[in-house]
Design a protein around this motif. Structure first.
Motif, PDB file in Angstrom:
ATOM      1  N   LEU A 329      -5.907  21.168  -4.484  1.00 48.92           N
ATOM      2  CA  LEU A 329      -5.113  21.471  -3.294  1.00 48.92           C
ATOM      3  C   LEU A 329      -5.269  22.961  -3.012  1.00 48.92           C
ATOM      4  N   SER A 330      -5.161  23.499  -1.756  1.00 44.53           N
ATOM      5  CA  SER A 330      -4.614  22.805  -0.611  1.00 44.53           C
ATOM      6  C   SER A 330      -5.685  22.136   0.238  1.00 44.53           C
ATOM      7  N   THR A 331      -5.200  21.210   1.077  1.00 41.78           N
ATOM      8  CA  THR A 331      -6.091  20.495   1.961  1.00 41.78           C
ATOM      9  C   THR A 331      -5.366  20.283   3.277  1.00 41.78           C
ATOM     10  N   ALA A 332      -6.105  19.862   4.294  1.00 43.78           N
ATOM     11  CA  ALA A 332      -5.485  19.633   5.590  1.00 43.78           C
ATOM     12  C   ALA A 332      -4.481  18.490   5.493  1.00 43.78           C
ATOM     13  N   PRO A 333      -3.379  18.559   6.264  1.00 41.99           N
ATOM     14  CA  PRO A 333      -2.356  17.509   6.187  1.00 41.99           C
ATOM     15  C   PRO A 333      -2.903  16.106   6.421  1.00 41.99           C
ATOM     16  N   GLY A 334      -3.797  15.962   7.395  1.00 38.57           N
ATOM     17  CA  GLY A 334      -4.353  14.636   7.650  1.00 38.57           C
ATOM     18  C   GLY A 334      -5.159  14.109   6.489  1.00 38.57           C
ATOM     19  N   SER A 335      -5.916  14.985   5.852  1.00 38.01           N
ATOM     20  CA  SER A 335      -6.706  14.576   4.693  1.00 38.01           C
ATOM     21  C   SER A 335      -5.809  14.183   3.525  1.00 38.01           C
ATOM     22  N   LEU A 336      -4.698  14.892   3.358  1.00 38.39           N
ATOM     23  CA  LEU A 336      -3.756  14.552   2.294  1.00 38.39           C
ATOM     24  C   LEU A 336      -3.129  13.189   2.543  1.00 38.39           C
ATOM     25  N   ALA A 337      -2.774  12.903   3.796  1.00 40.70           N
ATOM     26  CA  ALA A 337      -2.173  11.618   4.131  1.00 40.70           C
ATOM     27  C   ALA A 337      -3.148  10.464   3.891  1.00 40.70           C
ATOM     28  N   ILE A 338      -4.436  10.718   4.066  1.00 39.65           N
ATOM     29  CA  ILE A 338      -5.451   9.703   3.800  1.00 39.65           C
ATOM     30  C   ILE A 338      -5.653   9.508   2.307  1.00 39.65           C
ATOM     31  N   ALA A 339      -5.678  10.622   1.569  1.00 41.17           N
ATOM     32  CA  ALA A 339      -6.081  10.572   0.168  1.00 41.17           C
ATOM     33  C   ALA A 339      -5.015   9.983  -0.741  1.00 41.17           C
ATOM     34  N   LEU A 340      -3.748  10.291  -0.518  1.00 41.17           N
ATOM     35  CA  LEU A 340      -2.708   9.860  -1.455  1.00 41.17           C
ATOM     36  C   LEU A 340      -2.652   8.340  -1.649  1.00 41.17           C
ATOM     37  N   PRO A 341      -2.736   7.526  -0.587  1.00 42.45           N
ATOM     38  CA  PRO A 341      -2.724   6.073  -0.822  1.00 42.45           C
ATOM     39  C   PRO A 341      -3.978   5.557  -1.518  1.00 42.45           C
ATOM     40  N   ALA A 342      -5.033   6.378  -1.571  1.00 37.23           N
ATOM     41  CA  ALA A 342      -6.294   5.921  -2.167  1.00 37.23           C
ATOM     42  C   ALA A 342      -6.132   5.551  -3.630  1.00 37.23           C
ATOM     43  N   LEU A 343      -5.200   6.191  -4.330  1.00 38.40           N
ATOM     44  CA  LEU A 343      -4.982   5.868  -5.736  1.00 38.40           C
ATOM     45  C   LEU A 343      -4.586   4.407  -5.915  1.00 38.40           C
ATOM     46  N   PHE A 344      -3.970   3.832  -4.881  1.00 34.59           N
ATOM     47  CA  PHE A 344      -3.508   2.443  -4.954  1.00 34.59           C
ATOM     48  C   PHE A 344      -4.402   1.492  -4.165  1.00 34.59           C
ATOM     49  N   THR A 345      -4.898   1.924  -3.011  1.00 35.62           N
ATOM     50  CA  THR A 345      -5.705   1.027  -2.174  1.00 35.62           C
ATOM     51  C   THR A 345      -7.147   0.919  -2.642  1.00 35.62           C
ATOM     52  N   MET A 346      -7.639   1.896  -3.416  1.00 33.70           N
ATOM     53  CA  MET A 346      -9.034   1.873  -3.839  1.00 33.70           C
ATOM     54  C   MET A 346      -9.179   1.489  -5.307  1.00 33.70           C
ATOM     55  N   THR A 347      -8.218   0.764  -5.831  1.00 30.22           N
ATOM     56  CA  THR A 347      -8.283   0.248  -7.193  1.00 30.22           C
ATOM     57  C   THR A 347      -8.653  -1.227  -7.153  1.00 30.22           C
ATOM     58  N   LEU A 348      -9.704  -1.600  -7.854  1.00 29.44           N
ATOM     59  CA  LEU A 348     -10.132  -2.994  -7.863  1.00 29.44           C
ATOM     60  C   LEU A 348      -9.341  -3.793  -8.894  1.00 29.44           C
ATOM     61  N   PRO A 349      -8.819  -4.959  -8.519  1.00 31.43           N
ATOM     62  CA  PRO A 349      -8.059  -5.779  -9.460  1.00 31.43           C
ATOM     63  C   PRO A 349      -8.962  -6.415 -10.504  1.00 31.43           C
ATOM     64  N   VAL A 350      -8.427  -6.596 -11.686  1.00 33.53           N
ATOM     65  CA  VAL A 350      -9.202  -7.151 -12.795  1.00 33.53           C
ATOM     66  C   VAL A 350      -8.367  -8.171 -13.545  1.00 33.53           C
ATOM     67  N   THR A 351      -8.941  -9.309 -13.818  1.00 27.34           N
ATOM     68  CA  THR A 351      -8.374 -10.276 -14.748  1.00 27.34           C
ATOM     69  C   THR A 351      -9.520 -10.861 -15.545  1.00 27.34           C
ATOM     70  N   MET A 352      -9.489 -10.697 -16.840  1.00 29.20           N
ATOM     71  CA  MET A 352     -10.555 -11.249 -17.665  1.00 29.20           C
ATOM     72  C   MET A 352     -10.458 -12.779 -17.736  1.00 29.20           C
ATOM     73  N   TYR A 353      -9.293 -13.258 -18.124  1.00 30.10           N
ATOM     74  CA  TYR A 353      -9.088 -14.699 -18.203  1.00 30.10           C
ATOM     75  C   TYR A 353      -7.718 -15.033 -17.646  1.00 30.10           C
TER      76      TYR A 353
END
Length: 408
Positions: A329-353
């Motif tokens: 940080l720091s970054t532009a406000p719009g970029s921050l608003a985009i990036a913060l949800p990425a921790l949750f929206t860009m995680t691929l779900p996994v189930t082995m069995y």
């Protein structure tokens, strides 16, 4: 007061995220399939709304942004206490939380302290919110409840009480901090160009990877596609603003939604680790140290299936993630608003069995169904490769000049 207001606002957003339910980490050995049956889930709606809100409010007055932020906070509360129920409640909760995030990012401007407070509170509450609920529910004594009618109106009293307190603090702190402030101008067009397609494509890839009949090649292709869109988005954003997105994407890959918090002590240690990492990153920001820590964690995940690591290792994760995030940080406000949800929206779900019950001709039997083909070794190697690629991309972005004020 500005920092306090961002802490409260971030907590409201993060606690709403934990209610929607983020995906499990791809490298967590206990991960379970948790994606929605549809691409348009609550997290996607929240992320899209955050990007749109940051653009719409970027050229508004501080008072206008403040009114919108407080109004959205109140909607989150109404939903939490059961005043907005059913599908309307689900949509209003996701949309209003996204508006709070977008408006808060605009109010924070490029102030590192405000941005760090918003980011750490949102991430911490998003990842540990359910653990906090479980801790509050551990009391066997009488609890405060509402009279409800019908199953769809059921209210979680613990979450409602916490949300009311946090939202009240956010509304008051935001008003006191920004009633006489001016909003810094920031980019708008690139925010939309990156934020909307990025969120939609991430949802599509998560949906593909989480399918019950997904094969190994499909899952790995989804991971490669997620990495590609993260890299592309980070370089389209102006200056070094894409660093935050890349750091959070790398964090989601190595297991950032696997924060350990099974009791009050573990919850406290996780919170302290998160705050300590952010504080050190704010005082001594070193991007390469943070990225090195992420690489070490990715390497540790690689040997986790073969070597018993100390329990304390899981508490290193929030420290490293928050340190790496605040360091860029720091970054532009719009970029921050985009990036913060990425921790949750860009995680691929996994189930082995996944065990399923199947009725045979004369008896019931449990059938083990493989829903995600890659084993732990393949997942860990893939994660290490992705984090390495992201590290190289961050080094390239670091060479670009910083854009302080942009209209792109």
């Amino acid at each position: 007061m500005k920092v306090l207001s961002m802490l409260f606002a971030g907590f409201v957003v993060g606690y709403a995220i934990s209610d929607i339910g983020p995906f499990d980490s791809l490298l967590s050995r206990t991960a379970q399939f948790g994606s929605s049956a549809t691409i348009v889930n609550g997290l996607t709606v929240l992320a899209l709304t955050a990007a749109l809100a940051s653009v719409v409010l970027a050229r508004s007055s501080a008072r206008g942004v403040l009114v919108v932020a407080i109004g959205a906070v109140l909607v989150v509360v109404f939903r939490a206490v059961g005043m907005v129920t059913g599908m309307l409640g689900d949509w209003s909760g996701a949309v209003s939380a996204g508006v709070v995030l977008g408006a808060s990012a605009v109010l924070a401007g490029r102030d590192r302290g405000a941005q760090a407070s918003l980011a750490v509170a949102a991430i911490g509450a998003g990842l540990l919110g359910n653990a906090l609920d479980a801790l509050l529910q551990a009391d066997d004594g009488p609890v405060f409840v509402w009279d409800v009618v019908g199953a769809e109106d059921a209210v979680a009293p613990e979450r409602a009480i916490v949300m009311v307190i946090a939202a009240s603090g956010a509304a008051l702190a935001l008003f006191l901090a920004f009633r006489d402030k001016e909003v810094q101008r920031c980019e708008t067009r690139r925010t939309l160009l990156v934020g909307l397609p990025l969120t939609f494509l991430a949802g599509v890839l998560s949906w593909i990877a989480g399918g019950h009949d997904a094969r190994s090649v499909e899952w790995l292709c989804a991971l490669a596609g997620m990495t590609a869109i993260a890299l592309l988005a980070s370089f389209v954003l102006p200056g070094r603003d894409g660093l935050v997105l890349l750091v959070l994407f790398a964090s989601s890959v190595i297991g950032s939604v696997g924060f350990g918090a099974e009791d009050s002590l573990q919850l406290a240690v996780s919170v302290v680790s998160l705050i300590a990492g952010a504080a050190i990153g704010y005082r001594w920001p070193q991007m390469y140290v943070g990225l090195g820590g992420l690489l070490v964690l990715a390497g540790a995940a690689l040997i986790e299936g073969y070597v018993a690591l100390p329990t304390v290792s899981q508490f290193v994760l929030p420290f490293v993630v928050s340190y790496a995030l605040v360091s860029v940080l720091s970054t532009a406000p719009g970029s921050l608003a985009i990036a913060l949800p990425a921790l949750f929206t860009m995680t691929l779900p996994v189930t082995m069995y996944a065990a399923s019950s199947q009725i045979a001709s004369t008896y019931d039997r449990a059938v083990g169904t493989r829903t995600t083909e890659p084993d732990h070794l393949m997942l860990s190697v893939a994660g290490l490769v992705v984090v390495s690629v992201v590290t190289v991309a961050c080094a390239m972005l670091k060479r670009r000049p910083t854009v302080v004020n942009g209209n792109s």
